[in-house]
Design an enzyme around this catalytic site. Structure first.
Site, short mmCIF file in Angstrom:
data_model
loop_
_atom_site.label_atom_id
_atom_site.label_comp_id
_atom_site.label_asym_id
_atom_site.label_seq_id
_atom_site.Cartn_x
_atom_site.Cartn_y
_atom_site.Cartn_z
N HIS A 182 5.29 -2.01 -4.54
CA HIS A 182 5.32 -0.55 -4.55
C HIS A 182 6.52 -0.05 -5.34
O HIS A 182 6.44 0.96 -6.05
CB HIS A 182 5.39 -0.01 -3.12
CG HIS A 182 4.08 0.04 -2.42
ND1 HIS A 182 3.01 0.75 -2.91
CD2 HIS A 182 3.65 -0.53 -1.25
CE1 HIS A 182 1.98 0.63 -2.08
NE2 HIS A 182 2.35 -0.14 -1.07
N HIS A 202 3.57 -7.43 -1.37
CA HIS A 202 2.86 -6.15 -1.45
C HIS A 202 3.86 -4.99 -1.41
O HIS A 202 3.81 -4.10 -2.27
CB HIS A 202 1.88 -6.04 -0.28
CG HIS A 202 1.22 -4.70 -0.14
ND1 HIS A 202 -0.10 -4.47 -0.45
CD2 HIS A 202 1.71 -3.48 0.26
CE1 HIS A 202 -0.40 -3.19 -0.24
NE2 HIS A 202 0.70 -2.57 0.20
N GLU A 203 4.74 -5.00 -0.42
CA GLU A 203 5.67 -3.89 -0.28
C GLU A 203 6.61 -3.79 -1.48
O GLU A 203 6.86 -2.69 -2.00
CB GLU A 203 6.48 -4.03 1.02
CG GLU A 203 5.67 -3.88 2.28
CD GLU A 203 4.90 -2.57 2.35
OE1 GLU A 203 5.31 -1.59 1.71
OE2 GLU A 203 3.86 -2.53 3.04
N GLU A 207 -1.63 0.94 -3.81
CA GLU A 207 -1.94 -0.09 -2.82
C GLU A 207 -2.67 -1.27 -3.47
O GLU A 207 -2.42 -2.43 -3.15
CB GLU A 207 -2.80 0.49 -1.69
CG GLU A 207 -2.15 1.63 -0.92
CD GLU A 207 -0.87 1.25 -0.22
OE1 GLU A 207 -0.68 0.05 0.10
OE2 GLU A 207 -0.03 2.14 0.01
#
EC number: 3.4.24.-
Length: 597
Positions: A407, A403-404, A432
Protein backbone atom coordinates in the site's frame (compact mmCIF):
# COMPACT_ATOMS: atom_id res chain seq x y z
CA UNK A 1 -15.86 -21.37 11.27
CA UNK A 2 -16.35 -21.44 7.50
CA UNK A 3 -19.10 -18.83 7.56
CA UNK A 4 -17.08 -16.60 9.86
CA UNK A 5 -14.04 -16.81 7.61
CA UNK A 6 -16.19 -16.01 4.59
CA UNK A 7 -17.38 -12.87 6.39
CA UNK A 8 -13.77 -11.90 6.99
CA UNK A 9 -13.07 -12.08 3.27
CA UNK A 10 -14.86 -8.77 2.86
CA UNK A 11 -13.14 -6.97 5.70
CA UNK A 12 -9.57 -8.31 5.98
CA UNK A 13 -6.88 -5.69 5.86
CA UNK A 14 -9.52 -2.97 5.91
CA UNK A 15 -8.67 0.68 6.28
CA UNK A 16 -9.30 2.27 9.64
CA UNK A 17 -12.60 3.81 8.61
CA UNK A 18 -13.95 0.81 6.74
CA UNK A 19 -16.89 -0.67 8.60
CA UNK A 20 -19.93 -2.85 8.00
CA UNK A 21 -22.00 -1.74 5.03
CA UNK A 22 -23.96 1.46 5.38
CA UNK A 23 -27.69 1.15 5.87
CA UNK A 24 -28.34 2.90 2.57
CA UNK A 25 -27.32 1.32 -0.75
CA UNK A 26 -23.85 2.13 -2.02
CA UNK A 27 -23.76 4.41 -5.07
CA UNK A 28 -23.99 2.64 -8.40
CA UNK A 29 -20.76 1.45 -9.99
CA UNK A 30 -20.64 4.51 -12.24
CA UNK A 31 -19.48 6.46 -9.19
CA UNK A 32 -16.65 4.06 -8.35
CA UNK A 33 -14.21 6.22 -10.32
CA UNK A 34 -15.09 9.49 -8.57
CA UNK A 35 -16.57 8.76 -5.14
CA UNK A 36 -16.03 6.76 -2.00
CA UNK A 37 -17.98 6.53 1.23
CA UNK A 38 -15.84 6.91 4.35
CA UNK A 39 -17.35 5.82 7.66
CA UNK A 40 -15.54 8.28 9.93
CA UNK A 41 -17.29 7.48 13.20
CA UNK A 42 -20.27 5.33 14.11
CA UNK A 43 -22.54 8.28 13.37
CA UNK A 44 -20.59 10.10 10.64
CA UNK A 45 -20.16 8.97 7.06
CA UNK A 46 -18.62 11.18 4.39
CA UNK A 47 -18.98 10.59 0.67
CA UNK A 48 -15.73 11.95 -0.75
CA UNK A 49 -15.50 13.23 -4.31
CA UNK A 50 -12.49 13.10 -6.63
CA UNK A 51 -12.64 14.62 -10.12
CA UNK A 52 -12.57 12.02 -12.89
CA UNK A 53 -9.15 11.32 -14.34
CA UNK A 54 -8.25 11.24 -17.99
CA UNK A 55 -5.25 9.38 -19.34
CA UNK A 56 -3.67 9.54 -22.79
CA UNK A 57 -0.77 7.50 -24.11
CA UNK A 58 1.36 8.41 -27.12
CA UNK A 59 3.27 5.21 -27.94
CA UNK A 60 6.82 6.26 -28.93
CA UNK A 61 6.11 9.88 -28.04
CA UNK A 62 4.99 13.27 -29.37
CA UNK A 63 6.72 16.63 -29.42
CA UNK A 64 5.96 19.43 -26.99
CA UNK A 65 6.35 23.23 -27.15
CA UNK A 66 10.00 23.09 -25.99
CA UNK A 67 11.02 20.13 -28.15
CA UNK A 68 13.39 22.23 -30.25
CA UNK A 69 15.33 23.54 -27.25
CA UNK A 70 18.64 21.87 -26.56
CA UNK A 71 18.52 22.63 -22.82
CA UNK A 72 15.63 20.31 -21.88
CA UNK A 73 14.46 20.57 -18.28
CA UNK A 74 11.73 18.38 -16.90
CA UNK A 75 10.02 21.23 -15.08
CA UNK A 76 9.90 23.65 -18.00
CA UNK A 77 8.92 21.03 -20.56
CA UNK A 78 6.11 19.66 -18.39
CA UNK A 79 4.67 23.09 -17.63
CA UNK A 80 4.74 24.12 -21.28
CA UNK A 81 3.12 20.87 -22.40
CA UNK A 82 0.28 21.16 -19.87
CA UNK A 83 -0.33 24.82 -20.79
CA UNK A 84 -0.46 23.96 -24.47
CA UNK A 85 -2.42 20.72 -24.17
CA UNK A 86 -5.10 22.13 -21.86
CA UNK A 87 -5.03 25.74 -23.13
CA UNK A 88 -4.09 27.18 -19.75
CA UNK A 89 -2.06 30.23 -18.82
CA UNK A 90 1.04 30.22 -16.62
CA UNK A 91 -0.85 31.45 -13.56
CA UNK A 92 -3.08 28.38 -13.51
CA UNK A 93 -0.43 25.73 -12.90
CA UNK A 94 2.70 25.08 -10.88
CA UNK A 95 5.34 22.34 -10.85
CA UNK A 96 4.99 20.03 -7.84
CA UNK A 97 7.62 17.31 -8.21
CA UNK A 98 9.34 15.03 -10.68
CA UNK A 99 11.96 12.34 -11.09
CA UNK A 100 13.82 10.39 -13.77
CA UNK A 101 13.32 6.65 -13.81
CA UNK A 102 15.08 4.07 -15.92
CA UNK A 103 12.51 4.12 -18.71
CA UNK A 104 10.80 7.51 -18.35
CA UNK A 105 10.94 10.94 -16.72
CA UNK A 106 7.92 11.90 -14.66
CA UNK A 107 6.57 15.35 -13.77
CA UNK A 108 3.61 16.20 -11.54
CA UNK A 109 1.76 19.50 -12.00
CA UNK A 110 -0.71 21.19 -9.65
CA UNK A 111 -3.61 23.39 -10.73
CA UNK A 112 -3.81 26.71 -8.85
CA UNK A 113 -6.06 29.76 -8.49
CA UNK A 114 -4.74 33.03 -7.01
CA UNK A 115 -1.66 31.05 -6.03
CA UNK A 116 -3.67 28.49 -4.04
CA UNK A 117 -3.43 24.87 -5.24
CA UNK A 118 -6.39 22.59 -5.87
CA UNK A 119 -6.07 19.58 -3.57
CA UNK A 120 -7.86 17.17 -5.87
CA UNK A 121 -6.54 18.36 -9.24
CA UNK A 122 -3.23 16.99 -10.47
CA UNK A 123 -1.64 16.30 -13.86
CA UNK A 124 1.25 14.00 -14.62
CA UNK A 125 3.41 14.07 -17.73
CA UNK A 126 5.87 11.35 -18.73
CA UNK A 127 8.73 11.84 -21.19
CA UNK A 128 10.84 9.13 -22.77
CA UNK A 129 14.60 9.48 -23.04
CA UNK A 130 14.21 11.19 -26.40
CA UNK A 131 12.40 13.89 -24.38
CA UNK A 132 9.10 13.22 -26.12
CA UNK A 133 5.81 13.03 -24.23
CA UNK A 134 4.64 9.43 -23.93
CA UNK A 135 1.67 9.85 -21.59
CA UNK A 136 -0.46 12.48 -19.92
CA UNK A 137 -2.88 12.06 -17.03
CA UNK A 138 -5.07 14.76 -15.56
CA UNK A 139 -7.78 15.37 -13.01
CA UNK A 140 -7.78 19.14 -13.65
CA UNK A 141 -11.10 20.90 -13.16
CA UNK A 142 -13.14 23.80 -14.52
CA UNK A 143 -15.25 24.84 -11.53
CA UNK A 144 -18.33 26.95 -12.17
CA UNK A 145 -17.70 28.91 -8.97
CA UNK A 146 -14.54 29.51 -6.92
CA UNK A 147 -14.60 30.78 -3.35
CA UNK A 148 -12.49 33.81 -2.37
CA UNK A 149 -8.84 32.90 -1.84
CA UNK A 150 -8.54 34.74 1.50
CA UNK A 151 -9.88 32.71 4.45
CA UNK A 152 -12.31 34.20 6.94
CA UNK A 153 -11.68 31.49 9.55
CA UNK A 154 -8.30 31.00 11.18
CA UNK A 155 -6.44 27.73 10.97
CA UNK A 156 -6.90 27.35 14.73
CA UNK A 157 -10.66 27.51 14.28
CA UNK A 158 -10.43 24.92 11.49
CA UNK A 159 -8.37 22.59 13.70
CA UNK A 160 -10.90 22.85 16.52
CA UNK A 161 -13.75 22.07 14.12
CA UNK A 162 -11.92 19.09 12.63
CA UNK A 163 -10.99 17.66 16.05
CA UNK A 164 -14.58 17.93 17.22
CA UNK A 165 -16.07 16.36 14.11
CA UNK A 166 -13.52 13.58 13.67
CA UNK A 167 -12.87 12.68 17.29
CA UNK A 168 -9.10 13.02 17.09
CA UNK A 169 -6.27 15.46 17.66
CA UNK A 170 -4.25 17.70 15.36
CA UNK A 171 -0.79 16.14 14.98
CA UNK A 172 1.12 19.42 14.43
CA UNK A 173 1.95 18.66 10.79
CA UNK A 174 1.98 22.10 9.07
CA UNK A 175 -1.46 23.09 7.85
CA UNK A 176 -1.97 24.22 4.26
CA UNK A 177 -4.52 26.29 2.37
CA UNK A 178 -5.98 24.49 -0.66
CA UNK A 179 -9.05 24.50 -2.87
CA UNK A 180 -11.29 21.46 -3.05
CA UNK A 181 -13.70 20.91 -5.94
CA UNK A 182 -16.98 19.40 -4.79
CA UNK A 183 -19.27 17.10 -6.74
CA UNK A 184 -21.45 20.09 -7.69
CA UNK A 185 -18.40 21.58 -9.48
CA UNK A 186 -17.90 24.42 -7.04
CA UNK A 187 -14.48 25.07 -5.51
CA UNK A 188 -14.28 25.78 -1.79
CA UNK A 189 -11.25 27.16 0.02
CA UNK A 190 -10.10 24.84 2.81
CA UNK A 191 -7.66 24.66 5.66
CA UNK A 192 -5.98 21.23 5.39
CA UNK A 193 -4.95 19.71 8.71
CA UNK A 194 -3.95 16.22 9.80
CA UNK A 195 -6.03 14.59 12.53
CA UNK A 196 -5.02 11.39 14.32
CA UNK A 197 -6.64 9.18 16.93
CA UNK A 198 -4.07 7.16 18.87
CA UNK A 199 -6.67 4.70 20.16
CA UNK A 200 -8.28 3.79 16.83
CA UNK A 201 -5.29 4.39 14.57
CA UNK A 202 -7.26 6.81 12.40
CA UNK A 203 -5.08 9.22 10.44
CA UNK A 204 -6.67 11.61 7.96
CA UNK A 205 -6.21 14.91 6.22
CA UNK A 206 -9.24 17.03 7.02
CA UNK A 207 -10.32 19.70 4.53
CA UNK A 208 -12.25 22.33 6.48
CA UNK A 209 -14.04 25.11 4.63
CA UNK A 210 -12.02 28.24 5.43
CA UNK A 211 -15.15 30.37 5.25
CA UNK A 212 -17.82 28.26 6.97
CA UNK A 213 -15.96 25.72 9.13
CA UNK A 214 -17.70 22.78 7.42
CA UNK A 215 -15.76 19.53 7.04
CA UNK A 216 -15.74 19.24 3.24
CA UNK A 217 -13.83 16.00 2.67
CA UNK A 218 -11.00 13.86 4.00
CA UNK A 219 -8.01 11.96 2.69
CA UNK A 220 -7.67 8.65 4.52
CA UNK A 221 -3.99 7.75 4.77
CA UNK A 222 -4.71 4.27 6.17
CA UNK A 223 -5.06 1.26 3.89
CA UNK A 224 -6.78 -0.76 6.34
CA UNK A 225 22.44 -9.27 9.83
CA UNK A 226 21.22 -12.79 11.03
CA UNK A 227 17.50 -13.22 11.45
CA UNK A 228 15.29 -16.20 12.18
CA UNK A 229 12.40 -15.47 9.86
CA UNK A 230 10.08 -16.78 7.21
CA UNK A 231 12.04 -16.09 4.01
CA UNK A 232 10.27 -13.76 1.61
CA UNK A 233 9.29 -16.55 -0.77
CA UNK A 234 7.35 -18.34 1.98
CA UNK A 235 3.80 -17.40 2.93
CA UNK A 236 2.99 -18.98 6.29
CA UNK A 237 5.01 -20.15 9.28
CA UNK A 238 4.02 -23.81 8.82
CA UNK A 239 6.45 -23.76 5.87
CA UNK A 240 9.25 -23.34 8.38
CA UNK A 241 11.47 -20.60 9.79
CA UNK A 242 15.03 -20.28 8.56
CA UNK A 243 18.06 -18.33 9.66
CA UNK A 244 19.15 -15.94 6.92
CA UNK A 245 22.44 -14.07 7.14
CA UNK A 246 23.07 -10.56 5.83
CA UNK A 247 19.95 -10.45 3.60
CA UNK A 248 20.23 -6.71 2.98
CA UNK A 249 20.80 -5.51 -0.59
CA UNK A 250 23.50 -2.85 -0.29
CA UNK A 251 22.55 -1.32 -3.63
CA UNK A 252 19.16 -0.43 -2.14
CA UNK A 253 20.33 -0.04 1.48
CA UNK A 254 23.95 1.14 1.24
CA UNK A 255 24.42 1.27 5.02
CA UNK A 256 22.57 -1.98 5.64
CA UNK A 257 19.35 -2.31 7.59
CA UNK A 258 20.65 -1.07 10.95
CA UNK A 259 22.20 2.28 10.06
CA UNK A 260 21.18 5.47 8.31
CA UNK A 261 24.72 6.57 7.60
CA UNK A 262 25.14 8.41 10.87
CA UNK A 263 23.51 6.19 13.50
CA UNK A 264 23.99 2.42 13.85
CA UNK A 265 21.83 0.15 15.99
CA UNK A 266 21.69 -3.44 17.20
CA UNK A 267 17.90 -3.33 17.37
CA UNK A 268 15.06 -3.78 14.89
CA UNK A 269 15.56 -0.19 13.83
CA UNK A 270 17.31 1.33 10.83
CA UNK A 271 17.03 3.65 7.88
CA UNK A 272 14.09 1.91 6.22
CA UNK A 273 12.02 0.69 9.16
CA UNK A 274 11.60 0.33 12.90
CA UNK A 275 9.65 -2.58 14.39
CA UNK A 276 8.37 -2.46 17.96
CA UNK A 277 5.75 -3.67 20.42
CA UNK A 278 4.15 -0.59 21.91
CA UNK A 279 2.26 2.49 20.85
CA UNK A 280 3.02 5.00 18.14
CA UNK A 281 3.69 7.60 20.83
CA UNK A 282 6.15 5.34 22.67
CA UNK A 283 8.33 3.74 20.00
CA UNK A 284 10.75 1.11 21.22
CA UNK A 285 12.60 -1.60 19.36
CA UNK A 286 13.99 -5.02 20.10
CA UNK A 287 17.64 -5.23 21.09
CA UNK A 288 19.72 -8.27 20.15
CA UNK A 289 23.06 -9.77 21.00
CA UNK A 290 25.19 -8.16 18.32
CA UNK A 291 23.05 -8.49 15.21
CA UNK A 292 21.76 -12.00 15.86
CA UNK A 293 17.98 -11.78 15.83
CA UNK A 294 17.36 -15.46 16.60
CA UNK A 295 14.11 -16.16 18.41
CA UNK A 296 12.24 -19.45 18.27
CA UNK A 297 8.52 -19.06 17.80
CA UNK A 298 6.36 -21.56 19.68
CA UNK A 299 3.03 -22.06 17.89
CA UNK A 300 1.38 -23.77 20.86
CA UNK A 301 2.12 -20.83 23.16
CA UNK A 302 0.27 -17.52 23.28
CA UNK A 303 1.65 -15.00 20.77
CA UNK A 304 2.22 -12.58 23.66
CA UNK A 305 4.99 -14.68 25.21
CA UNK A 306 8.35 -12.94 25.03
CA UNK A 307 9.99 -15.11 22.36
CA UNK A 308 6.85 -15.07 20.21
CA UNK A 309 6.69 -11.26 20.37
CA UNK A 310 10.36 -11.09 19.42
CA UNK A 311 9.90 -13.52 16.55
CA UNK A 312 7.02 -11.45 15.18
CA UNK A 313 8.94 -8.20 15.50
CA UNK A 314 11.99 -9.63 13.73
CA UNK A 315 9.91 -11.17 10.94
CA UNK A 316 8.06 -7.92 10.25
CA UNK A 317 11.31 -5.92 10.27
CA UNK A 318 12.91 -8.40 7.85
CA UNK A 319 9.94 -8.33 5.48
CA UNK A 320 9.54 -4.55 5.33
CA UNK A 321 13.26 -4.14 4.66
CA UNK A 322 13.15 -6.89 2.04
CA UNK A 323 10.29 -5.22 0.19
CA UNK A 324 12.13 -1.89 0.46
CA UNK A 325 15.18 -3.40 -1.22
CA UNK A 326 13.17 -5.32 -3.82
CA UNK A 327 11.03 -2.38 -4.90
CA UNK A 328 14.07 -0.05 -4.84
CA UNK A 329 15.71 -2.26 -7.46
CA UNK A 330 12.61 -1.89 -9.64
CA UNK A 331 12.22 1.88 -9.31
CA UNK A 332 10.78 2.82 -5.91
CA UNK A 333 13.79 4.95 -5.04
CA UNK A 334 14.38 8.10 -3.01
CA UNK A 335 13.41 10.43 -5.87
CA UNK A 336 10.32 8.28 -6.52
CA UNK A 337 9.09 9.04 -2.98
CA UNK A 338 10.09 5.90 -1.04
CA UNK A 339 10.39 5.41 2.74
CA UNK A 340 13.80 6.22 4.25
CA UNK A 341 15.09 8.37 7.11
CA UNK A 342 18.18 9.39 5.13
CA UNK A 343 17.90 9.72 1.37
CA UNK A 344 21.68 10.06 0.99
CA UNK A 345 21.30 13.14 -1.21
CA UNK A 346 19.47 11.18 -3.91
CA UNK A 347 16.26 13.26 -3.98
CA UNK A 348 12.86 13.00 -2.37
CA UNK A 349 12.04 13.84 1.24
CA UNK A 350 13.60 11.85 4.08
CA UNK A 351 12.69 11.24 7.72
CA UNK A 352 9.93 8.83 6.73
CA UNK A 353 11.00 5.24 7.47
CA UNK A 354 8.16 2.76 8.03
CA UNK A 355 7.06 2.33 11.64
CA UNK A 356 5.84 -1.22 12.36
CA UNK A 357 3.71 -1.84 15.43
CA UNK A 358 3.37 -5.59 16.02
CA UNK A 359 0.55 -7.00 18.13
CA UNK A 360 -0.94 -3.52 18.10
CA UNK A 361 -3.61 -3.26 20.78
CA UNK A 362 -5.97 -1.11 18.68
CA UNK A 363 -7.62 -4.02 16.88
CA UNK A 364 -7.88 -7.71 16.05
CA UNK A 365 -8.32 -9.82 12.92
CA UNK A 366 -6.87 -7.14 10.69
CA UNK A 367 -3.85 -5.05 9.65
CA UNK A 368 -3.40 -1.66 8.06
CA UNK A 369 -0.91 0.75 6.52
CA UNK A 370 -1.10 4.55 6.54
CA UNK A 371 0.58 6.43 3.68
CA UNK A 372 0.98 10.18 4.17
CA UNK A 373 2.90 12.31 1.68
CA UNK A 374 6.62 11.88 1.08
CA UNK A 375 8.48 13.10 4.17
CA UNK A 376 6.20 11.55 6.81
CA UNK A 377 6.66 7.98 7.99
CA UNK A 378 4.49 5.23 6.63
CA UNK A 379 2.76 3.47 9.51
CA UNK A 380 2.09 -0.28 9.60
CA UNK A 381 -0.01 -1.87 12.32
CA UNK A 382 -0.19 -5.64 12.67
CA UNK A 383 -2.88 -7.15 14.89
CA UNK A 384 -3.50 -10.50 16.53
CA UNK A 385 -6.16 -12.83 15.11
CA UNK A 386 -8.53 -14.46 17.58
CA UNK A 387 -10.16 -17.08 15.36
CA UNK A 388 -7.94 -19.83 16.81
CA UNK A 389 -6.75 -20.80 20.28
CA UNK A 390 -4.07 -19.70 20.91
CA UNK A 391 -4.43 -16.54 18.87
CA UNK A 392 -2.28 -16.09 15.78
CA UNK A 393 -0.05 -13.16 14.85
CA UNK A 394 -0.53 -11.41 11.51
CA UNK A 395 3.14 -10.39 11.53
CA UNK A 396 4.01 -14.06 11.07
CA UNK A 397 1.99 -14.43 7.85
CA UNK A 398 4.23 -13.00 5.14
CA UNK A 399 1.50 -12.31 2.61
CA UNK A 400 -0.27 -9.98 5.06
CA UNK A 401 2.90 -7.97 5.81
CA UNK A 402 3.80 -7.73 2.11
CA UNK A 403 0.23 -6.73 1.27
CA UNK A 404 0.28 -3.89 3.78
CA UNK A 405 3.72 -2.63 2.80
CA UNK A 406 2.69 -2.54 -0.86
CA UNK A 407 0.00 0.00 0.00
CA UNK A 408 2.87 2.36 0.73
CA UNK A 409 4.44 1.69 -2.66
CA UNK A 410 1.28 2.18 -4.71
CA UNK A 411 0.04 5.21 -2.76
CA UNK A 412 3.41 6.98 -3.05
CA UNK A 413 4.11 6.17 -6.71
CA UNK A 414 0.64 7.12 -8.00
CA UNK A 415 0.25 10.88 -8.28
CA UNK A 416 3.73 12.01 -7.29
CA UNK A 417 4.18 11.09 -3.64
CA UNK A 418 1.09 12.78 -2.17
CA UNK A 419 -0.63 9.73 -0.70
CA UNK A 420 -3.90 11.21 -2.06
CA UNK A 421 -4.32 9.46 -5.39
CA UNK A 422 -5.91 6.08 -4.63
CA UNK A 423 -8.95 7.46 -2.83
CA UNK A 424 -11.95 6.56 -5.03
CA UNK A 425 -13.72 3.25 -4.68
CA UNK A 426 -12.26 1.82 -7.88
CA UNK A 427 -8.74 3.18 -7.32
CA UNK A 428 -8.82 2.07 -3.70
CA UNK A 429 -9.92 -1.35 -4.88
CA UNK A 430 -6.99 -1.57 -7.24
CA UNK A 431 -4.78 -0.60 -4.31
CA UNK A 432 -5.95 -3.75 -2.55
CA UNK A 433 -5.40 -5.74 -5.74
CA UNK A 434 -1.84 -4.52 -6.25
CA UNK A 435 -1.07 -5.49 -2.65
CA UNK A 436 -2.32 -9.04 -3.16
CA UNK A 437 -0.51 -9.24 -6.49
CA UNK A 438 2.82 -8.24 -4.92
CA UNK A 439 2.44 -10.92 -2.25
CA UNK A 440 1.65 -13.39 -5.05
CA UNK A 441 4.83 -12.38 -6.93
CA UNK A 442 7.14 -12.67 -3.92
CA UNK A 443 6.13 -16.24 -3.19
CA UNK A 444 6.79 -17.77 -6.60
CA UNK A 445 9.62 -20.31 -6.46
CA UNK A 446 9.59 -21.61 -10.05
CA UNK A 447 8.02 -20.94 -13.43
CA UNK A 448 4.86 -22.70 -12.27
CA UNK A 449 1.87 -20.43 -11.66
CA UNK A 450 -0.37 -22.32 -9.25
CA UNK A 451 -3.55 -20.89 -7.81
CA UNK A 452 -2.74 -18.40 -5.05
CA UNK A 453 -4.55 -18.09 -1.72
CA UNK A 454 -4.28 -15.22 0.79
CA UNK A 455 -4.57 -15.43 4.57
CA UNK A 456 -4.47 -19.17 5.25
CA UNK A 457 -2.50 -19.13 8.49
CA UNK A 458 -4.30 -16.48 10.55
CA UNK A 459 -7.70 -17.96 9.71
CA UNK A 460 -6.57 -21.60 9.92
CA UNK A 461 -8.39 -22.19 6.65
CA UNK A 462 -6.81 -23.42 3.43
CA UNK A 463 -9.38 -21.38 1.47
CA UNK A 464 -7.95 -18.15 2.85
CA UNK A 465 -9.79 -14.86 3.13
CA UNK A 466 -10.63 -13.99 -0.47
CA UNK A 467 -13.74 -15.20 -2.27
CA UNK A 468 -11.71 -17.23 -4.79
CA UNK A 469 -8.09 -18.27 -5.26
CA UNK A 470 -6.25 -16.20 -7.85
CA UNK A 471 -6.13 -18.43 -10.88
CA UNK A 472 -5.59 -18.72 -14.61
CA UNK A 473 -8.72 -20.89 -14.68
CA UNK A 474 -11.97 -19.01 -15.18
CA UNK A 475 -13.82 -21.89 -13.54
CA UNK A 476 -11.72 -21.55 -10.37
CA UNK A 477 -11.93 -17.74 -10.37
CA UNK A 478 -14.70 -16.25 -12.56
CA UNK A 479 -14.01 -12.62 -11.60
CA UNK A 480 -13.54 -10.22 -14.50
CA UNK A 481 -13.86 -6.51 -15.29
CA UNK A 482 -17.68 -6.53 -15.41
CA UNK A 483 -17.85 -8.05 -11.93
CA UNK A 484 -17.37 -4.50 -10.59
CA UNK A 485 -21.05 -3.87 -11.31
CA UNK A 486 -22.07 -6.12 -8.43
CA UNK A 487 -19.35 -5.05 -5.97
CA UNK A 488 -19.07 -1.95 -3.81
CA UNK A 489 -16.28 -2.68 -1.32
CA UNK A 490 -12.62 -2.05 -2.05
CA UNK A 491 -11.29 -5.47 -1.07
CA UNK A 492 -13.89 -7.18 -3.23
CA UNK A 493 -12.99 -4.94 -6.17
CA UNK A 494 -9.33 -5.58 -5.44
CA UNK A 495 -9.87 -9.29 -6.04
CA UNK A 496 -10.80 -8.50 -9.65
CA UNK A 497 -7.62 -6.51 -10.29
CA UNK A 498 -5.37 -9.00 -8.48
CA UNK A 499 -6.80 -11.83 -10.56
CA UNK A 500 -6.25 -9.84 -13.76
CA UNK A 501 -2.61 -9.31 -12.76
CA UNK A 502 -2.21 -12.98 -11.83
CA UNK A 503 -3.12 -13.77 -15.43
CA UNK A 504 -0.79 -11.07 -16.80
CA UNK A 505 2.03 -12.58 -14.74
CA UNK A 506 1.27 -16.07 -16.01
CA UNK A 507 1.28 -14.90 -19.64
CA UNK A 508 4.63 -13.12 -19.31
CA UNK A 509 6.29 -16.05 -17.54
CA UNK A 510 4.89 -18.45 -20.13
CA UNK A 511 6.39 -16.30 -22.89
CA UNK A 512 9.74 -15.42 -21.31
CA UNK A 513 10.49 -17.90 -18.55
CA UNK A 514 11.28 -17.28 -14.88
CA UNK A 515 14.32 -15.95 -13.04
CA UNK A 516 15.32 -17.27 -9.63
CA UNK A 517 17.35 -14.11 -8.97
CA UNK A 518 14.64 -11.58 -9.83
CA UNK A 519 14.48 -10.21 -6.28
CA UNK A 520 18.04 -8.86 -6.47
CA UNK A 521 18.75 -8.70 -10.21
CA UNK A 522 16.21 -6.71 -12.23
CA UNK A 523 18.27 -6.77 -15.41
CA UNK A 524 17.10 -10.06 -16.92
CA UNK A 525 14.56 -10.68 -19.66
CA UNK A 526 12.54 -13.34 -17.86
CA UNK A 527 8.80 -12.91 -17.45
CA UNK A 528 8.73 -12.31 -13.70
CA UNK A 529 11.30 -9.51 -14.10
CA UNK A 530 9.39 -7.95 -16.99
CA UNK A 531 6.18 -8.15 -14.95
CA UNK A 532 7.55 -6.35 -11.90
CA UNK A 533 9.17 -3.62 -13.98
CA UNK A 534 5.86 -2.93 -15.69
CA UNK A 535 4.03 -3.15 -12.35
CA UNK A 536 6.06 -0.26 -10.87
CA UNK A 537 6.59 1.70 -14.10
CA UNK A 538 2.83 1.87 -14.67
CA UNK A 539 2.20 3.28 -11.19
CA UNK A 540 4.26 6.37 -11.98
CA UNK A 541 2.59 6.78 -15.39
CA UNK A 542 -1.09 6.46 -14.47
CA UNK A 543 -3.25 9.40 -13.49
CA UNK A 544 -4.49 10.26 -10.01
CA UNK A 545 -7.38 8.00 -8.94
CA UNK A 546 -7.12 5.74 -11.99
CA UNK A 547 -9.70 3.29 -13.21
CA UNK A 548 -8.87 -0.25 -14.33
CA UNK A 549 -8.96 0.94 -17.93
CA UNK A 550 -6.45 3.68 -17.15
CA UNK A 551 -4.21 1.29 -15.23
CA UNK A 552 -4.34 -1.17 -18.14
CA UNK A 553 -3.30 1.57 -20.56
CA UNK A 554 -0.45 2.53 -18.24
CA UNK A 555 0.86 -1.06 -18.39
CA UNK A 556 0.72 -0.99 -22.19
CA UNK A 557 2.58 2.34 -22.33
CA UNK A 558 5.11 1.18 -19.74
CA UNK A 559 5.97 -1.70 -22.04
CA UNK A 560 6.55 0.75 -24.91
CA UNK A 561 8.79 2.90 -22.72
CA UNK A 562 10.93 0.06 -21.37
CA UNK A 563 10.72 -2.74 -23.95
CA UNK A 564 9.73 -0.95 -27.14
CA UNK A 565 6.27 -2.54 -27.06
CA UNK A 566 7.66 -6.08 -27.33
CA UNK A 567 4.98 -7.43 -24.98
CA UNK A 568 2.04 -5.56 -26.48
CA UNK A 569 0.08 -8.60 -27.63
CA UNK A 570 0.93 -10.69 -24.56
CA UNK A 571 -0.44 -7.96 -22.35
CA UNK A 572 -3.53 -7.21 -24.43
CA UNK A 573 -4.50 -10.87 -24.65
CA UNK A 574 -4.09 -11.33 -20.92
CA UNK A 575 -6.14 -8.24 -20.11
CA UNK A 576 -8.80 -9.19 -22.66
CA UNK A 577 -9.11 -12.68 -21.17
CA UNK A 578 -10.61 -11.04 -18.09
CA UNK A 579 -12.77 -8.48 -19.89
CA UNK A 580 -10.29 -5.61 -20.23
CA UNK A 581 -9.94 -5.71 -24.00
CA UNK A 582 -9.81 -2.68 -26.26
CA UNK A 583 -13.62 -2.40 -26.36
CA UNK A 584 -14.13 -2.59 -22.58
CA UNK A 585 -15.98 0.44 -21.21
CA UNK A 586 -18.16 1.54 -18.31
CA UNK A 587 -17.67 -1.76 -16.47
CA UNK A 588 -18.83 -3.76 -19.49
CA UNK A 589 -16.47 -6.48 -20.64
CA UNK A 590 -14.55 -6.25 -23.86
CA UNK A 591 -12.52 -9.09 -25.33
CA UNK A 592 -11.13 -7.40 -28.45
CA UNK A 593 -7.41 -6.90 -28.93
CA UNK A 594 -5.49 -4.68 -31.35
CA UNK A 595 -5.04 -5.76 -34.95
CA UNK A 596 -2.16 -8.20 -35.24
CA UNK A 597 -2.66 -9.66 -31.75
Amino acid sequence: MASFVKLLSSVLLAVAFASPALATPFPQSAKHATHRVRQVTRDLAIETFHPPSTFETFDTGIDHPLSKRADFTLKDAALEFVKSHLSLDSGAITFKSGFSGESAKHAYIKQIHDGVPFANAVANVAFNHDNKVVSFGSSFVKPKKVAPSKPTLTVEEAIAAAEKTLGGKYNDHPATLEYVVKADNTAVLTHVVQIENAETGAWVEAFVDAHTGELVTITDFVSKASYRVLPLQKEILTQGFETVTDPQDTTASPQGWHSDGTTSTTTTAGNNAIAFKGTQSSVTSQSSSGLNFIYTQTPSAAPTTTDNINAARVNAFYLVNSIHDLTYRYGFTESAFNFQNSNFGKGGSGNDRVTISVQDSAGTDNADFATPADGQSGRMRMFLWDITNPKRDGALENDIVVHENTHGVTNRMTGGGTGRCLQTTEAGGMGEGWSDAMADWTEKTSSAVPDYVMGQYVTNDAAGIRSHPYSTSASVNPLRYSSIKTLNEVHDIGEIWANVLHNVYAALVSAHGWSATAKTNPNGTEGNIVYLHLFLDALALQSCNPTMLIARDAWIQADVNRYGGANKCILWNAFASRGLGTNAANHNDGTSVPSGC
